[in-house]
Design a protein around this motif. Sequence first.
Motif, mmCIF file in Angstrom:
data_model
loop_
_atom_site.group_PDB
_atom_site.id
_atom_site.type_symbol
_atom_site.label_atom_id
_atom_site.label_comp_id
_atom_site.label_asym_id
_atom_site.label_seq_id
_atom_site.Cartn_x
_atom_site.Cartn_y
_atom_site.Cartn_z
ATOM 1 N N SER A 223 -5.688 7.236 -7.396
ATOM 2 C CA SER A 223 -6.382 6.395 -6.320
ATOM 3 C C SER A 223 -7.259 6.889 -5.922
ATOM 4 C CB SER A 223 -5.395 6.078 -5.196
ATOM 5 O OG SER A 223 -4.220 5.328 -5.790
ATOM 6 N N LEU A 353 -3.376 -1.459 -6.395
ATOM 7 C CA LEU A 353 -3.028 -2.026 -5.027
ATOM 8 C C LEU A 353 -3.982 -1.561 -3.956
ATOM 9 C CD1 LEU A 353 0.866 -1.880 -5.261
ATOM 10 C CD2 LEU A 353 -0.361 -3.815 -5.220
ATOM 11 N N TYR A 354 -4.348 -0.276 -4.209
ATOM 12 C CA TYR A 354 -5.261 0.381 -3.116
ATOM 13 C C TYR A 354 -6.562 -0.329 -3.224
ATOM 14 C CZ TYR A 354 -7.585 4.311 -0.771
ATOM 15 O OH TYR A 354 -8.220 5.148 0.109
ATOM 16 N N LEU A 356 -6.794 -3.660 -3.951
ATOM 17 C CA LEU A 356 -6.606 -5.047 -3.593
ATOM 18 C C LEU A 356 -6.777 -4.895 -2.027
ATOM 19 C CD1 LEU A 356 -5.600 -8.134 -4.464
ATOM 20 C CD2 LEU A 356 -3.236 -7.068 -4.171
ATOM 21 N N ILE A 357 -6.089 -4.005 -1.557
ATOM 22 C CA ILE A 357 -6.111 -3.855 0.173
ATOM 23 C C ILE A 357 -7.304 -3.700 0.595
ATOM 24 C CG2 ILE A 357 -5.061 -2.699 2.118
ATOM 25 C CD1 ILE A 357 -2.643 -2.027 0.405
ATOM 26 N N PHE A 358 -8.175 -2.949 -0.091
ATOM 27 C CA PHE A 358 -9.476 -2.643 0.077
ATOM 28 C C PHE A 358 -10.358 -3.730 0.298
ATOM 29 C CE2 PHE A 358 -13.772 -1.245 -0.225
ATOM 30 C CZ PHE A 358 -13.871 0.032 0.510
ATOM 31 N N MET A 360 -9.334 -6.749 0.687
ATOM 32 C CA MET A 360 -8.827 -7.785 1.849
ATOM 33 C C MET A 360 -9.303 -7.357 3.223
ATOM 34 S SD MET A 360 -5.072 -8.236 0.459
ATOM 35 C CE MET A 360 -4.152 -8.707 1.975
ATOM 36 N N THR A 361 -9.284 -5.928 3.140
ATOM 37 C CA THR A 361 -9.651 -5.497 4.662
ATOM 38 C C THR A 361 -11.040 -4.956 4.644
ATOM 39 O OG1 THR A 361 -8.667 -3.374 4.298
ATOM 40 C CG2 THR A 361 -7.176 -4.775 4.913
ATOM 41 N N TRP A 364 -10.208 1.348 4.331
ATOM 42 C CA TRP A 364 -9.134 2.267 3.553
ATOM 43 C C TRP A 364 -7.969 3.126 4.642
ATOM 44 C CZ3 TRP A 364 -14.164 2.785 4.116
ATOM 45 C CH2 TRP A 364 -14.747 3.703 5.175
ATOM 46 N N ALA A 366 -5.597 1.726 6.234
ATOM 47 C CA ALA A 366 -3.909 1.331 5.896
ATOM 48 C C ALA A 366 -3.475 1.969 4.782
ATOM 49 C CB ALA A 366 -3.988 -0.164 5.895
ATOM 50 N N GLN A 367 -4.376 2.164 3.606
ATOM 51 C CA GLN A 367 -3.957 2.830 2.379
ATOM 52 C C GLN A 367 -3.623 4.317 2.693
ATOM 53 O OE1 GLN A 367 -6.321 0.418 2.767
ATOM 54 N NE2 GLN A 367 -7.488 0.162 0.957
ATOM 55 N N ILE A 370 -0.433 4.818 4.437
ATOM 56 C CA ILE A 370 0.647 4.865 3.646
ATOM 57 C C ILE A 370 0.700 5.942 2.657
ATOM 58 C CG2 ILE A 370 1.554 3.241 1.518
ATOM 59 C CD1 ILE A 370 0.202 0.864 2.779
#
Length: 393
Positions: A223, A353-354, A356-358, A360-361, A364, A366-367, A370
């Motif tokens: 990632s 997924l990293y 995908l969240i990037f 959306m938001t 970095w 939240a990732q 996690i």
Amino acid sequence: MKNKWIFIISIIFFGTIMRSTFTTLPVVANDIANSLHIPLDQLGLLTSIPLVAFALVSPFVSKITDKFSIEKTLAFALVAVLLGSFVRIFNAPSLMLGTALIGVGIAFINVLLPAAIFEYAPDKIGPYTGIYSTLLMIMTSAFQIIAVPVANKVNWQGLVLLVTVVVLLSLVTWLLNIKINVTVAPSQPQAHEHKPVTINPWTNKYAWMLLIIAGLQSAIFYSLIAWMSVIAQRTGVSGSQSGLLVGLLSMVGIPFGMIIPNFISNSSFKTRRNAMIFACVLWILGLAMMNNHHISFVLWLVISSVLGAVGSIMFIYVITSYATRTKNPQESAALSGMAQSGGYLIACLIPWLYGLIFGMTQNWYAQNIIFILMLVVMIVLIYFFEREKTIFD
């Protein structure tokens, strides 16, 4: 072993091709897309296909090897990599087919190389693991560096043929090793006959611990490789500087390639446990420093160095454990196959997924939080995984 040098040369070639065969072409993806008239985004498969192959093929490697031998199975794997590398030059379908063949062949090599080292040099696991892990990192970077100049001088097909020649040399060297050192294994015929029946890593809690450790380590590192450049540019770093950071992330682990395997194979379980837990803590600190929108290039150099060094250390810890935590090559192959199957399955999903969240938001944070929680899980697993006895006791 009749001739250790031919085996060492074989290990050097294995390390040379284990990643460079599929990590080199993405560097010249634009040239490939223009030449084959395909969308650039489709060439992301050049990296993901081998990882999927690793996940799907690894569980079956040990069973296939039981029917033949480590030597013959590795030879067949090299033939698959050789054919896969060569057929990539023709068209888009052959490019994908060849990449899949490479993934299958490398999956076998990933699993069996630690077992081969255990079989040929059980008292030199640390140094020999250090040789191929160091070459893996050096040659991955080296081929990425020369990719563009070679493609510009000739074309991307010429780059593929250069890689293919190296694979051919690896096959020739390994066949020479089989011919010269073929008498290594006959002293263990009975182990080959009944060990496979009793070795089932999927029911062993310590094997599951290593699988999760391997998966989380790969997921975090891949990632970071995929997204650090984008993140750094969002904090004000230039494109060229961000490329340097990603290169540093890969290169900084090279010095640890020769040090860590010896350390792991010669240390007590308590020393290993403490060292790897400390490495995870450093990884947490590096990720925490990333959660900032205002990071200078100098601080990015520190962050990239820490994350790259620890990522390499943890990778080497995992691959060395396949041999140091087992009693024979059959156990090593079974453990390696299981851990790499689950590990690469995780590694395939998390970078996606990293991103995908990037998307959306647009950050970095939240990732990375996690990932920090994942590292806490790794610390707990390492604490219970490290013990005096081997895994299958």
